[in-house]
Design an enzyme around this catalytic site. Structure first.
Site, PDB file in Angstrom:
ATOM      1  NE  ARG A 164      -3.518   0.218   2.443  1.00 41.53           N
ATOM      2  CZ  ARG A 164      -4.094   0.596   3.561  1.00 41.53           C
ATOM      3  NH1 ARG A 164      -3.941  -0.031   4.609  1.00 41.53           N
ATOM      4  NH2 ARG A 164      -4.940   1.826   3.557  1.00 41.53           N
ATOM      5  CB  CYS A 165       4.189   2.070   1.178  1.00 38.68           C
ATOM      6  SG  CYS A 165       5.617   3.026   1.445  1.00 38.68           S
ATOM      7  CB  SER A 166       3.883   5.681  -3.409  1.00 38.95           C
ATOM      8  OG  SER A 166       4.326   6.413  -2.411  1.00 38.95           O
TER       9      SER A 166
ATOM     10  NE  ARG B 175       1.976   1.337  -5.416  1.00 43.13           N
ATOM     11  CZ  ARG B 175       1.319   2.015  -4.339  1.00 43.13           C
ATOM     12  NH1 ARG B 175       0.927   1.721  -3.213  1.00 43.13           N
ATOM     13  NH2 ARG B 175       1.184   3.502  -4.559  1.00 43.13           N
TER      14      ARG B 175
END
Length: 124
Positions: free
Chosen positions: A13-15, A18
Site C-alpha cells: 500500500r506504500c508508494s 512499490r
C-alpha cells in the site's frame, strides 16, 4: 530473514515500497518479498537489521503514525538504555517500521525511500 539473498520488507500500500520493488525488478535484482505487516519481525530480527543498517530503532520509527502518538514515543529517550523499549514497540507494532527496508545479499541493508538509495542497490 534470509541469508545470502536480497529481501525487501514491503508494504504494497506504500508508494515508496512499490517504487523500490519496481526499481529492483528493473535492475534485475532477485529478491524475496516479506510483507512485514503480515509477517512481523521479531525483536531479535530487528536487532540484526538495525546492526546491518548501522541505525538505532528511533531512526526507523514512523513517529507520525497514530499508534506512535498513542504510545507517546516522541517523549521516549534515545539512549542505549532506551533501545529495547523502542525495539519491543516496533516488534509489537510493525506499522511503525519505516519502509521499505532492503536487506542486501552481501549483508548490508538500507531504508530505500529515495532514488539515490535505490540506485545504490543496482548490481555493479
Amino acid at each position: 530473514m534470509t541469508s545470502g539473498q536480497t529481501e525487501i520488507w514491503h508494504n504494497p500500500r506504500c508508494s515508496k515500497s512499490r517504487n523500490a520493488t519496481a526499481h529492483l525488478d528493473e535492475a534485475g535484482v532477485e529478491y524475496k518479498v516479506r510483507r512485514y505487516l503480515d509477517d512481523p519481525p521479531t525483536a531479535a530480527e530487528l536487532r540484526t537489521v538495525l546492526k546491518r543498517l548501522g541505525a538505532e530503532p528511533w531512526d526507523i520509527t514512523r513517529t507520525g503514525e497514530q499508534i506512535a502518538k498513542d504510545l507517546g514515543v516522541s517523549g521516549w529517550g534515545r539512549t542505549a538504555a532506551d533501545r529495547e523499549r523502542w525495539i519491543e514497540a516496533l516488534a509489537a507494532n510493525p506499522q511503525l517500521i519505516q519502509r521499505p527496508i532492503v536487506l542486501t545479499a552481501d549483508g548490508g541493508a538500507v531504508v530505500a525511500r529515495d532514488e539515490q538509495t535505490l540506485e545504490s542497490l543496482d548490481p555493479s
